[in-house]
Design an enzyme around this catalytic site. Structure first.
Site, PDB file in Angstrom:
ATOM      1  N   LYS A   1       0.853  -1.171   0.000  1.00  0.00           N
ATOM      2  CA  LYS A   1       0.000   0.000   0.000  1.00  0.00           C
ATOM      3  C   LYS A   1       0.897   1.231   0.000  1.00  0.00           C
ATOM      4  O   LYS A   1       1.905   1.271   0.714  1.00  0.00           O
ATOM      5  CB  LYS A   1      -0.895   0.008   1.245  1.00  0.00           C
ATOM      6  CG  LYS A   1      -1.764   1.242   1.399  1.00  0.00           C
ATOM      7  CD  LYS A   1      -2.652   1.125   2.629  1.00  0.00           C
ATOM      8  CE  LYS A   1      -3.385   2.424   2.923  1.00  0.00           C
ATOM      9  NZ  LYS A   1      -4.229   2.894   1.809  1.00  0.00           N
TER      10      LYS A   1
ATOM     11  N   ASN B   1       6.808   5.649  -0.824  1.00  0.00           N
ATOM     12  CA  ASN B   1       8.103   4.957  -0.952  1.00  0.00           C
ATOM     13  C   ASN B   1       8.685   4.524   0.386  1.00  0.00           C
ATOM     14  O   ASN B   1       9.897   4.350   0.528  1.00  0.00           O
ATOM     15  CB  ASN B   1       9.123   5.835  -1.704  1.00  0.00           C
ATOM     16  CG  ASN B   1       8.628   6.246  -3.068  1.00  0.00           C
ATOM     17  OD1 ASN B   1       8.117   5.413  -3.820  1.00  0.00           O
ATOM     18  ND2 ASN B   1       8.740   7.528  -3.393  1.00  0.00           N
ATOM     19  N   ARG B   2       7.801   4.340   1.375  1.00  0.00           N
ATOM     20  CA  ARG B   2       8.206   3.903   2.711  1.00  0.00           C
ATOM     21  C   ARG B   2       9.126   4.904   3.417  1.00  0.00           C
ATOM     22  O   ARG B   2       9.781   4.581   4.397  1.00  0.00           O
ATOM     23  CB  ARG B   2       8.884   2.527   2.664  1.00  0.00           C
ATOM     24  CG  ARG B   2       7.986   1.414   2.145  1.00  0.00           C
ATOM     25  CD  ARG B   2       6.789   1.218   3.068  1.00  0.00           C
ATOM     26  NE  ARG B   2       5.964   0.085   2.701  1.00  0.00           N
ATOM     27  CZ  ARG B   2       4.862   0.149   1.971  1.00  0.00           C
ATOM     28  NH1 ARG B   2       4.454   1.323   1.488  1.00  0.00           N
ATOM     29  NH2 ARG B   2       4.157  -0.923   1.694  1.00  0.00           N
ATOM     30  N   LEU B   3       9.157   6.154   2.927  1.00  0.00           N
ATOM     31  CA  LEU B   3       9.950   7.198   3.580  1.00  0.00           C
ATOM     32  C   LEU B   3       9.031   7.948   4.557  1.00  0.00           C
ATOM     33  O   LEU B   3       8.757   9.138   4.417  1.00  0.00           O
ATOM     34  CB  LEU B   3      10.558   8.147   2.536  1.00  0.00           C
ATOM     35  CG  LEU B   3      11.539   7.485   1.564  1.00  0.00           C
ATOM     36  CD1 LEU B   3      12.092   8.506   0.581  1.00  0.00           C
ATOM     37  CD2 LEU B   3      12.691   6.822   2.327  1.00  0.00           C
TER      38      LEU B   3
END
Length: 215
Positions: free
Chosen positions: A10, A192-194
């Site tokens: 997600k 982007n999981r940042l």
């Protein structure tokens, strides 16, 4: 069984959390996030939180309870003091609370120490509860092995008759805990999981330091 969940993904893109915009006191940010989630995501039970304790068997255990009040001092919930969680807190008051509001892509993790609130405060909240909830607090020996569902319901019927037309007193084994935080981390999902992560650490009475953490 071999179930691969590697393709479950997600992208989090709804909001941001910037250090320069975060207040000096984390309870103010908690209140802001709480009421935003409560307003814009009514399908979420906003005050549902996970509490983690260390059991007498040495294992950590999580379960969901309901937050009933929060102040600058901490977070209050109610339970049976003789339950598994109540005994765990008595043995080790260091606990962790967490909220995950998936609709808002937000998480809050709270480390703190739990202690019983004043008896008159527990009395006041107990009196405000629906009558069925009051009886339920008395009838259940929470976490004990139960002979059967029928036995529980029969016990409830007996208590209903006993207190018919009468006030129901708060049992001494039921009441509130306040978790006084020493660390609160706010997590906002980002692409982007940042992700954005801001951690507040208690430095003295109600003074906090705050830092951005790497995602």
């Amino acid at each position: 069984m071999n179930t691969d969940l590697g393709n479950y993904r997600k992208s989090y893109e709804k909001n941001e959390l910037l250090l320069e915009n975060a207040p000096e006191n984390p309870m103010e940010l908690f209140q802001k996030w709480f009421f935003e989630v409560d307003k814009f995501f009514p399908e979420i039970e906003t005050n549902a939180m996970t509490i983690s304790t260390y059991g007498q068997d040495g294992f950590p255990k999580n379960r969901v309870v309901l937050l009933k009040k929060f102040t600058y001092e901490g977070f209050i919930f109610y339970t049976n003091y003789n339950s598994e969680k109540g005994k765990a807190i008595k043995n080790n008051p260091n606990v962790c609370l967490s909220f995950f509001w998936h609709g808002a892509e937000r998480q809050i993790i709270i480390k703190g120490k739990a202690k019983k609130i004043a008896e008159n405060l527990s009395d006041g909240y107990f009196e405000s509860r629906p009558r069925g909830s009051q009886l339920g607090a008395i009838v259940s020996n929470q976490s004990d092995i139960l002979e059967s569902r029928d036995a529980l319901e029969q016990k409830l019927v007996a208590l209903e008759k006993k207190y018919e037309g009468k006030e129901i007193p708060r049992p001494s084994f039921w009441g509130g805990f306040i978790v006084e935080p020493v660390e609160i981390e706010f997590w906002q999902g980002r692409p982007n999981r940042l992700h954005d992560r801001i951690r507040y650490s208690l430095t003295s009475d109600y003074d906090w330091s705050k830092n951005r953490l790497s995602p």
